[in-house]
Write a protein that holds these residues in place. Structure first.
Motif, short mmCIF file in Angstrom:
data_model
loop_
_atom_site.label_atom_id
_atom_site.label_comp_id
_atom_site.label_asym_id
_atom_site.label_seq_id
_atom_site.Cartn_x
_atom_site.Cartn_y
_atom_site.Cartn_z
N ASP A 1 0.83 -1.19 0.00
CA ASP A 1 0.00 0.00 0.00
C ASP A 1 0.88 1.26 0.00
O ASP A 1 0.64 2.22 -0.73
N GLN B 1 1.51 1.58 -6.61
CA GLN B 1 0.19 2.02 -7.08
C GLN B 1 -0.67 0.81 -7.38
O GLN B 1 -1.86 0.81 -7.13
N THR C 1 -5.58 -1.47 -7.59
CA THR C 1 -4.93 -0.53 -6.68
C THR C 1 -5.22 -0.97 -5.26
O THR C 1 -6.10 -1.81 -5.03
N GLU D 1 -6.69 0.62 -3.04
CA GLU D 1 -8.08 0.98 -2.74
C GLU D 1 -9.05 -0.07 -3.28
O GLU D 1 -9.93 -0.54 -2.56
N GLN D 2 -8.83 -0.44 -4.53
CA GLN D 2 -9.72 -1.43 -5.15
C GLN D 2 -9.68 -2.75 -4.38
O GLN D 2 -10.72 -3.37 -4.14
N LYS E 1 -8.90 -3.20 -1.29
CA LYS E 1 -9.54 -3.06 0.02
C LYS E 1 -11.05 -3.06 -0.13
O LYS E 1 -11.75 -3.65 0.69
N ASP E 2 -11.52 -2.42 -1.18
CA ASP E 2 -12.96 -2.47 -1.41
C ASP E 2 -13.41 -3.89 -1.64
O ASP E 2 -14.43 -4.34 -1.12
N GLY F 1 -12.71 -3.53 2.97
CA GLY F 1 -12.05 -2.50 3.78
C GLY F 1 -11.88 -2.95 5.22
O GLY F 1 -11.51 -4.08 5.49
N SER G 1 -17.63 -0.42 5.45
CA SER G 1 -16.97 0.67 4.77
C SER G 1 -17.52 1.96 5.39
O SER G 1 -18.69 2.04 5.73
N ARG H 1 -8.21 -2.72 10.88
CA ARG H 1 -7.75 -2.57 9.49
C ARG H 1 -7.62 -3.96 8.89
O ARG H 1 -7.25 -4.91 9.58
#
Ligand SMILES: Nc1ncnc2c1ncn2[C@@H]1O[C@H](COP(=O)(O)OP(=O)(O)O)[C@@H](O)[C@H]1O
Ligand SMILES: [Mg+2]
Lengths: 287, 330
Positions: B201, B205, B220, B222-223, B225-226, B230, B270, B297
């Motif tokens: 992370d 990227q 990414t 973010e993706q 984690k989604d 999350g 989330s 987390r």
């Protein structure tokens, strides 16, 4: 300006005498620096042959008669020292192969070999460097041995030029066996095994030669083996070149053309073991 | 050549005896991109990096680095890459400066260039004072820095970093992150491997998650984690029966399937810390007494559990899949 900027390097060298040699010298320089950084190791590699000289000169000296030489026992002892020194020279340069075995096995077990293999360098450079450095180290060993020899009564009787030829032949032989040693170093599974494997073949090889006893004193069936052993011809040529006693030689082609036979043997051994070792190195993953 | 991706690998397999270290691995790294190869111990990260850096031949598949075939054009590949392996690959007996000089010479750079470049690297990696000391006297962090400096001697366009911070103390790890981020800012293409989601992370990227020698997810941070939902909320209540009720009560707050283990509920959420407030309200409304509640987390374990689906099949064995893989946790 950030020091870690990227992009193509501005300055690439042009090859002068071929990259294999260039890269080999770079690796040899590294190996020789290593030698200097571990003086204990260098010291002990010198002590062993010196002890050999003293042992043979004072303990066994005269116990082994040289046919055709020396009448009185004092003469015999002196003659044996003259006879002995080239034998110890030959034995010492042969045993240098063990250092190549151990050194290379250690290199292969370390991470640095990965970096070498990921560089655009010549694939034979690590081996060229190793064998070259190991032969160069023998210059120092031969110098120390010669001085010890001179102190116990050994003499060079044939002039400087012949003596230099003798040293050159010894170093060429050291370089040759370094390739054999390197190949063994690449064949063993780990550095611990390298020590044993590196020495195992050298004992029979040196003792089945004229290094310490004349071939004529050996049993008949052993004589041809000893006569065609390149260490015998190396030692015999060295004796001739230094003007030291050779004893009476049985007639074999190798002994009659000792220097030539030695050179041919070296060329053949390098011709066999250098390609074998390079191929092994290319295929080896770091262990 | 500049239009080709920095790394292009398709269907790479590598078999060691009866171990399939890589099993149809696909990977594309565009120029200037930083990609993190994330996976537990034994996932095949090192094997992949070694194949891409020409140290190992693949058993099957096809890989190009900078447009060159890693098997047929190994030497061209070697000209383009820098490699920092999992273990420091520098000479112990040489000094830091001698090491850099040796590698520069072997890269066939001019002596003048090597000298200037070495000074530059020694300074920026904070090795000036130790430059003339034998590497034997270096700390682990110093060795790693020298190792990285050695891979940068010829200004490679593509850098492979295999677990660059494993085994480092937290301070050295932060220093290493800083160095890598500087490199990336300068436009180097980087493929790095790590066992830690946090590290991937921080540095990359794009993250490619691998397990058992093939890609199981990429995107990414973010993706990803989604994808795994999350953060997770973990609630402990009085007993198992209450837990069932609590899970139903929190349905509007959580964003995925809740896991119930005895009197504990764990569920992806989330929306950050506000969900804690929402959960407490929802439970309060149903008059459920909360023994413990926390927001956690996602860890690498969560990534793997949700990506490999071990969890959905066998909830009672929850910690097992990761333990068997031997994931090291900080
Ligand atoms: N030289 C090798 N010989 C045999 N098995 C190996 C070798 N290298 C790696 N492996 C096996 O391949 C698998 C992947 O290893 P590796 O690529 O080192 O994983 P990672 O770097 O992700 O921890 C592991 O099961 C490992 O034991
Ligand atoms: Mg690894």
């Amino acid at each position: 300006m950030s020091a870690i900027t990227v992009g193509r390097p501005v300055a690439l060298r042009r090859p002068i005498y071929g990259w294999a040699l260039h890269d080999g010298f770079v690796v040899a320089r590294r190996n020789l620096i290593q030698t200097l950084r571990v003086p204990e190791l260098l010291f002990f590699s010198l002590v062993q042959p010196v002890i050999f000289v003293l042992l043979f000169a004072y303990v066994f000296g005269g116990a082994i008669p040289i046919p055709g030489d020396g009448a009185s026992s004092a003469d015999a002892a002196n003659a044996y020292r003259q006879y002995l020194m080239p034998g110890i020279f030959g034995q010492t340069v042969a045993f240098a192969a063990a250092a190549s075995t151990v050194g290379l096995a250690e290199d292969m077990s370390r991470g640095i070999i990965d970096r070498f293999r990921a560089l655009p360098m010549s694939p034979s450079a690590v081996l060229l460097g190793r064998t070259f450095a190991d032969a160069v180290r023998q210059i120092l060993v031969l110098a120390v041995l010669s001085i010890t020899g001179l102190l116990v009564g050994w003499r060079i009787n044939n002039g400087l030029f012949s003596a230099l030829l003798a040293y050159a032949l010894l170093l060429f032989f050291a370089y040759t066996v370094a390739w054999v040693g390197a190949w063994i170093g690449l064949s063993v599974p780990n550095p611990e095994t390298a020590n044993t494997a590196g020495l195992a073949w050298l004992f029979p090889l040196t003792f089945l030669s004229n290094a310490f006893v004349p071939i004529s004193s050996m049993p008949d069936w052993l004589q041809p083996i000893a006569a065609y052993n390149p260490i015998s011809t190396l030692v015999l040529s060295t004796r001739e070149l230094f003007g030291n006693p050779t004893g009476i030689q049985p007639h074999y082609w190798s002994l009659d053309h000792a220097a030539l036979y030695t050179l041919i043997s070296c060329a053949v051994l390098i011709g066999i073991f250098a390609p074998l070792a390079v191929r092994k190195y290319r295929n080896a993953t770091s262990r | 050549m500049s239009d080709k991706p920095a790394v292009y690998a398709e269907g790479i397999t590598r078999i060691f005896g009866d171990v399939k270290a890589l099993d149809g691995m696909d990977l594309v790294v565009q120029r200037g991109q930083v990609v993190g190869l994330l996976g537990p111990n034994g996932a095949g990260k090192t094997t992949m990096v070694r194949i891409l850096s020409t140290l190992l031949k693949p058993t099957g598949g096809h890989a190009e680095v900078a447009g060159f075939d890693v098997v047929k054009q190994a030497n061209q590949v070697r000209r383009m890459i820098g490699l920092t392996g999992q273990y420091a690959a520098v000479d112990e007996y040489l000094t830091g400066r001698e090491n850099l000089r040796m590698f520069g010479d072997l890269f066939h750079l001019t002596p003048k260039y090597v000298k200037a470049r070495s000074e530059e690297l020694l300074t920026s990696f904070d090795l000036d004072d130790a430059a003339d000391r034998s590497v034997r006297t270096y700390s682990g962090g110093m060795r790693r820095r020298l190792d990285l400096a050695a891979s940068l001697i010829a200004r490679p366009e593509i850098l492979f970093l295999d677990e660059p911070t494993t085994g480092l103390d937290p301070r050295s790890r932060l220093g290493m992150w800083q160095v890598i981020n500087d490199l990336v800012a300068d436009g180097t293409t980087v493929l790095l491997t790590t066992q830690y989601l946090e590290e991937a992370d921080q540095l990359a990227q794009d993250i490619v998650v691998i397990d058992h020698g093939h890609v199981i997810a990429h995107g990414t941070a973010e993706q990803l984690k989604d994808q795994i939902g999350g953060d997770r909320i973990e609630v402990t209540v009085h007993d198992a029966a209450t837990a069932e009720r609590a899970a139903r009560a929190m349905e509007s707050v959580i964003s995925g399937h809740p896991l119930i283990e005895g009197n504990k509920i764990s569920a992806p959420v989330s929306g950050g810390s506000m969900v804690l407030v929402g959960a407490i309200r929802a439970l309060d409304l149903e008059q459920i007494e909360i023994t413990d509640i926390m927001l956690r987390r996602p860890t690498l374990d969560d990534v793997f559990m949700s990506l490999t689906g071990h969890l959905a099949e066998d909830e009672t064995q929850r910690p097992e899949p990761t333990r068997r893989r031997g994931v090291r946790r900080r």
